[in-house]
Design an enzyme around this catalytic site. Structure first.
Site, PDB file in Angstrom:
ATOM      1  N   CYS A  79     -13.275   0.778   8.335  1.00 24.39           N
ATOM      2  CA  CYS A  79     -12.349   0.263   7.302  1.00 24.39           C
ATOM      3  C   CYS A  79     -12.313   1.180   6.087  1.00 24.39           C
ATOM      4  O   CYS A  79     -13.342   1.733   5.687  1.00 24.39           O
ATOM      5  CB  CYS A  79     -12.813  -1.098   6.793  1.00 24.39           C
ATOM      6  N   SER A  80     -11.150   1.276   5.458  1.00 30.05           N
ATOM      7  CA  SER A  80     -11.110   1.860   4.113  1.00 30.05           C
ATOM      8  C   SER A  80     -11.710   0.818   3.179  1.00 30.05           C
ATOM      9  O   SER A  80     -11.671  -0.377   3.478  1.00 30.05           O
ATOM     10  CB  SER A  80      -9.669   2.176   3.696  1.00 30.05           C
ATOM     11  N   CYS A 133       0.830  -1.221   0.000  1.00 30.87           N
ATOM     12  CA  CYS A 133       0.000   0.000   0.000  1.00 30.87           C
ATOM     13  C   CYS A 133       0.853   1.256   0.000  1.00 30.87           C
ATOM     14  O   CYS A 133       0.321   2.368  -0.103  1.00 30.87           O
ATOM     15  CB  CYS A 133      -0.941   0.013   1.197  1.00 30.87           C
ATOM     16  N   HIS A 156      -9.268   3.649  -1.156  1.00 37.91           N
ATOM     17  CA  HIS A 156      -7.861   3.247  -1.041  1.00 37.91           C
ATOM     18  C   HIS A 156      -7.472   2.296  -2.172  1.00 37.91           C
ATOM     19  O   HIS A 156      -7.341   1.093  -1.971  1.00 37.91           O
ATOM     20  CB  HIS A 156      -7.668   2.594   0.337  1.00 37.91           C
ATOM     21  N   LYS A 202     -10.276   6.432   4.280  1.00 35.59           N
ATOM     22  CA  LYS A 202     -11.615   6.014   4.705  1.00 35.59           C
ATOM     23  C   LYS A 202     -12.694   6.567   3.784  1.00 35.59           C
ATOM     24  O   LYS A 202     -13.576   5.824   3.355  1.00 35.59           O
ATOM     25  CB  LYS A 202     -11.864   6.489   6.156  1.00 35.59           C
TER      26      LYS A 202
HETATM   27  N1  COA Z   1     -16.846   1.980   4.195  1.00 38.90           N
HETATM   28  C1  COA Z   1     -18.115   2.319   3.893  1.00 38.90           C
HETATM   29  N2  COA Z   1     -18.926   1.557   3.112  1.00 38.90           N
HETATM   30  C2  COA Z   1     -18.401   0.445   2.596  1.00 38.90           C
HETATM   31  C3  COA Z   1     -17.072   0.033   2.868  1.00 38.90           C
HETATM   32  C4  COA Z   1     -16.300   0.858   3.692  1.00 38.90           C
HETATM   33  N3  COA Z   1     -15.044   0.520   3.982  1.00 38.90           N
HETATM   34  N4  COA Z   1     -16.827  -1.110   2.209  1.00 38.90           N
HETATM   35  C5  COA Z   1     -17.956  -1.424   1.542  1.00 38.90           C
HETATM   36  N5  COA Z   1     -18.900  -0.487   1.780  1.00 38.90           N
HETATM   37  C6  COA Z   1     -20.281  -0.466   1.284  1.00 38.90           C
HETATM   38  C7  COA Z   1     -20.331  -0.653  -0.225  1.00 38.90           C
HETATM   39  O1  COA Z   1     -20.322   0.599  -0.896  1.00 38.90           O
HETATM   40  C8  COA Z   1     -21.650  -1.362  -0.401  1.00 38.90           C
HETATM   41  O2  COA Z   1     -22.702  -0.407  -0.284  1.00 38.90           O
HETATM   42  P1  COA Z   1     -24.027  -0.537  -1.195  1.00 38.90           P
HETATM   43  O3  COA Z   1     -24.647  -1.833  -0.792  1.00 38.90           O
HETATM   44  O4  COA Z   1     -24.804   0.688  -0.826  1.00 38.90           O
HETATM   45  O5  COA Z   1     -23.534  -0.566  -2.595  1.00 38.90           O
HETATM   46  C9  COA Z   1     -21.752  -2.255   0.847  1.00 38.90           C
HETATM   47  O6  COA Z   1     -20.922  -1.608   1.836  1.00 38.90           O
HETATM   48  C10 COA Z   1     -21.258  -3.669   0.625  1.00 38.90           C
HETATM   49  O7  COA Z   1     -20.044  -3.576  -0.097  1.00 38.90           O
HETATM   50  P2  COA Z   1     -19.125  -4.841  -0.394  1.00 38.90           P
HETATM   51  O8  COA Z   1     -18.102  -4.407  -1.404  1.00 38.90           O
HETATM   52  O9  COA Z   1     -19.982  -6.024  -0.725  1.00 38.90           O
HETATM   53  O10 COA Z   1     -18.436  -5.068   1.007  1.00 38.90           O
HETATM   54  P3  COA Z   1     -17.521  -6.242   1.414  1.00 38.90           P
HETATM   55  O11 COA Z   1     -18.126  -6.905   2.604  1.00 38.90           O
HETATM   56  O12 COA Z   1     -17.155  -7.100   0.258  1.00 38.90           O
HETATM   57  O13 COA Z   1     -16.174  -5.486   1.854  1.00 38.90           O
HETATM   58  C11 COA Z   1     -14.706  -4.747   3.578  1.00 38.90           C
HETATM   59  C12 COA Z   1     -16.130  -4.707   3.023  1.00 38.90           C
HETATM   60  C13 COA Z   1     -14.624  -3.826   4.790  1.00 38.90           C
HETATM   61  C14 COA Z   1     -14.350  -6.172   4.015  1.00 38.90           C
HETATM   62  C15 COA Z   1     -13.718  -4.274   2.461  1.00 38.90           C
HETATM   63  O14 COA Z   1     -14.045  -2.957   2.124  1.00 38.90           O
HETATM   64  C16 COA Z   1     -12.275  -4.350   2.923  1.00 38.90           C
HETATM   65  O15 COA Z   1     -11.665  -5.405   2.876  1.00 38.90           O
HETATM   66  N6  COA Z   1     -11.679  -3.216   3.333  1.00 38.90           N
HETATM   67  C17 COA Z   1     -10.279  -3.176   3.749  1.00 38.90           C
HETATM   68  C18 COA Z   1      -9.370  -3.060   2.574  1.00 38.90           C
HETATM   69  C19 COA Z   1      -7.944  -3.283   2.968  1.00 38.90           C
HETATM   70  O16 COA Z   1      -7.598  -4.153   3.749  1.00 38.90           O
HETATM   71  N7  COA Z   1      -7.042  -2.478   2.395  1.00 38.90           N
HETATM   72  C20 COA Z   1      -5.647  -2.565   2.678  1.00 38.90           C
HETATM   73  C21 COA Z   1      -5.359  -1.950   3.988  1.00 38.90           C
HETATM   74  S1  COA Z   1      -3.706  -2.116   4.523  1.00 38.90           S
END
Ligand code: COA
Length: 390
Positions: A211-212, A88, A337, A333
């Site tokens: 979470c981002s 990242c 990201h 956030k």
């Molecule tokens: N903040 C706000 N809303 C979020 C979000 C977040 N971080 N992540 C997803 N959403 C929303 C989506 O827009 C979607 O909304 P909608 O239904 O209105 O379209 C809904 O939540 C579901 O999204 P989806 O993509 O199916 O979520 P998911 O369960 O597959 O993923 C996380 C959610 C948190 C697991 C994923 O965003 C994640 O892994 N984040 C961390 C990324 C990471 O690790 N980066 C590297 C860091 S070092």
């Protein structure tokens, strides 16, 4: 070593860009930065492209060459183009490579770009690709995802310092508040502490709103010698420090998982290089991949005492207009990201702020801006300090 400056900067929209390809978004950012600088392609002699995992996310490697080709810098011009990878922190490191190239005299005009297209694969595929930035043998294979790794850091921070879920949530609320005023942000919605606490639990104590997200996006800047900067723009932004540090890749080898030593050391190196202290910094863009990461970052960079990052976030000191505005862009956030792009996007925000062009999210009187980009759970940290004054 020569002093260097940024004379052009551009970010694409961040989000789920279904209609766009990886090459398409990097070219948009690159051309935007070149136009912003008002330079011609013929002047560019080096390009560094930060990208974490083109192979996993879009099955495309050899990105240095690909992006030079699609930007029109390969045929005829044959610009030297290099892909840079540090998970990242790939974007921040690409910028550092461009700065070093110009500072050393090897290059005169270098582009630093960052890009990632993460939404072309499933969520579980993206989670697995991201977990390759941790220690595969000791963490990934045991089932530790990035939300899981940062949840462990949060748990210990809570146990040692009394940090609360409300304090974590305050970070997300503030970043969404700032991101509402950023046209490129993935989420421009206002949220409340209650909403964060009620949102679905991803890895205890981190809710989805801690979470981002998984994102697509690209960013680029143009780096030139400081002495030439006024040829291109009347608002050059000078690089006062570029620092980098490494640490163990796995959490279990750290002396204290609530402190990212790579951030502490990169921060100290940057302050020393610029001859500044935390009190001199007008705003900081930190790597808030999870809310706990912002709390650790402001402690590690000297903006809050150890253990007080949560309190400082809760009482408004990190808001716009507060003692030290943190993530005026909306951070990872709210902006999203796209991992390889983030470090360069942070620099684009610093340029926008220091030019006084950030509109409703402007930090008044900004003089020194810092950016902080982290690879994995802190095995790489890259810190830059920029100023509108030479
Ligand atoms: N903040 C706000 N809303 C979020 C979000 C977040 N971080 N992540 C997803 N959403 C929303 C989506 O827009 C979607 O909304 P909608 O239904 O209105 O379209 C809904 O939540 C579901 O999204 P989806 O993509 O199916 O979520 P998911 O369960 O597959 O993923 C996380 C959610 C948190 C697991 C994923 O965003 C994640 O892994 N984040 C961390 C990324 C990471 O690790 N980066 C590297 C860091 S070092």
């Amino acid at each position: 070593m020569r002093e260097v400056a940024i004379v052009g900067a551009k970010t694409t929209e961040f989000g789920e860009l279904w209609e766009r390809s990886l090459r398409d978004i990097v070219v948009e950012a690159g051309i935007g930065a070149i136009e912003d600088a008002g330079i011609s392609g013929k002047e560019i002699d080096a390009m560094y492209v930060g990208n974490m995992s083109g192979g996993r996310f879009v099955e495309q490697e050899h990105l240095g060459a690909l992006i030079a080709d699609y930007s029109g810098l390969a045929r005829g011009l044959h610009v030297a183009s290099t892909r840079v990878e540090a998970a990242c922190a790939s974007g921040g490191l690409a910028l550092r490579q461009a700065i070093q190239a110009v500072s050393s005299g090897y290059s005169n005009v270098a582009i630093a770009a960052g890009a990632e297209k993460m939404t072309d694969i499933s969520s579980s595929g993206a989670t697995d690709a991201l977990s390759a930035a941790a220690d595969r043998e000791w963490e990934g294979i045991q089932g530790a995802t990035f939300p899981g790794i940062y949840a462990m850091i949060a748990k210990l921070h809570m146990a040692k310092y009394g940090t609360t879920s409300e304090q974590l949530a305050a970070v997300a609320v503030k970043n969404h508040e700032n991101g509402m005023h950023n046209p490129i942000a993935q989420f421009k919605s206002k949220i409340s502490i209650e909403q964060v606490l009620k949102s679905i639990m991803v890895s205890d104590p981190l809710h989805i709103l801690d979470c981002s997200p998984v994102s697509d996006g690209a960013a680029a800047v143009v780096v030139v010698p400081a002495e030439d900067a006024l040829k291109y723009t009347d608002k050059p932004i000078y690089v006062k420090a570029s620092a980098q540090a490494s640490d163990t890749i796995a959490l279990h080898d750290r002396r204290d998982i609530t402190t990212l030593d790579a951030t502490v050391v990169a921060g100290k190196r940057a302050y020393e290089m610029a001859g500044l202290t935390p009190k001199d910094i007008s705003f900081v863009e930190v790597h808030d991949c999870f809310t706990i990461a912002e709390i650790c970052a402001i402690e590690d960079l000297g903006f809050a005492d150890k253990g007080k990052g949560g309190v400082v976030s809760m009482n408004g000191e990190t808001k716009l207009g507060g003692r030290i505005p943190v993530n005026p862009s909306g951070g990872l956030k709210s902006c999203g990201h796209p991992v390889g792009a983030t470090g360069v996007k942070q620099a684009v925000e610093a340029v926008t702020q220091l030019r006084g062009e950030a509109g409703k999210r402007q930090v008044e009187g900004a003089k020194y801006g810092m950016t902080h980009n982290v690879g994995g759970s802190g095995a790489t940290a890259v810190v830059h300090i920029f100023s509108s004054e030479r």
